[in-house]
Design a protein around this motif. Sequence first.
Motif, short mmCIF file in Angstrom:
data_model
loop_
_atom_site.label_atom_id
_atom_site.label_comp_id
_atom_site.label_asym_id
_atom_site.label_seq_id
_atom_site.Cartn_x
_atom_site.Cartn_y
_atom_site.Cartn_z
N ASN A 1 0.82 -1.21 0.00
CA ASN A 1 0.00 0.00 0.00
C ASN A 1 0.86 1.26 0.00
N PHE A 2 1.93 1.25 0.77
CA PHE A 2 2.85 2.39 0.82
C PHE A 2 3.46 2.63 -0.55
N LEU A 3 3.97 1.59 -1.18
CA LEU A 3 4.59 1.73 -2.50
C LEU A 3 3.58 2.16 -3.55
N THR A 4 2.37 1.65 -3.47
CA THR A 4 1.32 2.03 -4.43
C THR A 4 0.98 3.51 -4.30
N ARG A 5 0.80 3.98 -3.06
CA ARG A 5 0.48 5.40 -2.83
C ARG A 5 1.60 6.29 -3.36
N ASN A 6 2.82 5.92 -3.09
CA ASN A 6 3.95 6.74 -3.53
C ASN A 6 4.12 6.68 -5.04
N ARG A 7 3.84 5.55 -5.65
CA ARG A 7 3.88 5.44 -7.11
C ARG A 7 2.85 6.38 -7.71
N ASP A 8 1.64 6.40 -7.14
CA ASP A 8 0.58 7.27 -7.65
C ASP A 8 0.97 8.73 -7.52
N LYS A 9 1.60 9.11 -6.41
CA LYS A 9 2.05 10.49 -6.23
C LYS A 9 3.12 10.85 -7.26
N LEU A 10 4.03 9.93 -7.53
CA LEU A 10 5.08 10.16 -8.51
C LEU A 10 4.46 10.35 -9.89
N ILE A 11 3.53 9.49 -10.25
CA ILE A 11 2.86 9.60 -11.55
C ILE A 11 2.14 10.94 -11.65
N GLN A 12 1.41 11.31 -10.60
CA GLN A 12 0.70 12.59 -10.61
C GLN A 12 1.66 13.77 -10.78
N ASN A 13 2.79 13.72 -10.11
CA ASN A 13 3.77 14.81 -10.23
C ASN A 13 4.32 14.92 -11.64
N ILE A 14 4.63 13.78 -12.25
CA ILE A 14 5.15 13.78 -13.62
C ILE A 14 4.09 14.30 -14.58
N LEU A 15 2.86 13.78 -14.44
CA LEU A 15 1.79 14.23 -15.33
C LEU A 15 1.47 15.70 -15.12
N ASN A 16 1.56 16.17 -13.90
CA ASN A 16 1.31 17.59 -13.64
C ASN A 16 2.34 18.46 -14.35
N GLN A 17 3.59 18.03 -14.35
CA GLN A 17 4.64 18.79 -15.06
C GLN A 17 4.30 18.91 -16.54
N TYR A 18 3.92 17.78 -17.15
CA TYR A 18 3.58 17.80 -18.57
C TYR A 18 2.27 18.56 -18.82
N ALA A 19 1.33 18.48 -17.90
CA ALA A 19 0.07 19.21 -18.05
C ALA A 19 0.31 20.71 -18.06
N VAL A 20 1.18 21.18 -17.20
CA VAL A 20 1.50 22.61 -17.14
C VAL A 20 2.20 23.04 -18.43
#
Length: 129
Positions: free
Chosen positions: A18-37
Amino acid sequence: MGHILKVKQKGNFDKTYNFLTRNRDKLIQNILNQYAVIGLHELVLATPVDTGKTANSWGYEISKTNQGWRVTWTNSNINEGLQVVMLIRYGHGTKNGGYVLPNDFVTPAMRPIFDSIADEAWREVTNAK
């Protein structure tokens, strides 16, 4: 005489997973946010300007779906129930019987962003250990 090592394990790895999954999701969101901006910035710059309202009406949303993650760029400029950006992109008839030719400014603005996302994802897959 050889040594014997005994290891006993009790429980499971649910908390770790669960810890790794949550952190993976945060990492993906951060990367996608960079590209979205970056995409948002490119769309603002590429949008034809008359009053500037359409160019300044861009936004984005990042969401998790059953198939993965999604970035959606939005434009909130609506005129008489129609999205102005779609009228610009695909062309439209006018009230006096004329026709405004299409101007697909979206595809050339976004293609480099999509290529960068695909390149980064490919690097992650091929460099995974």
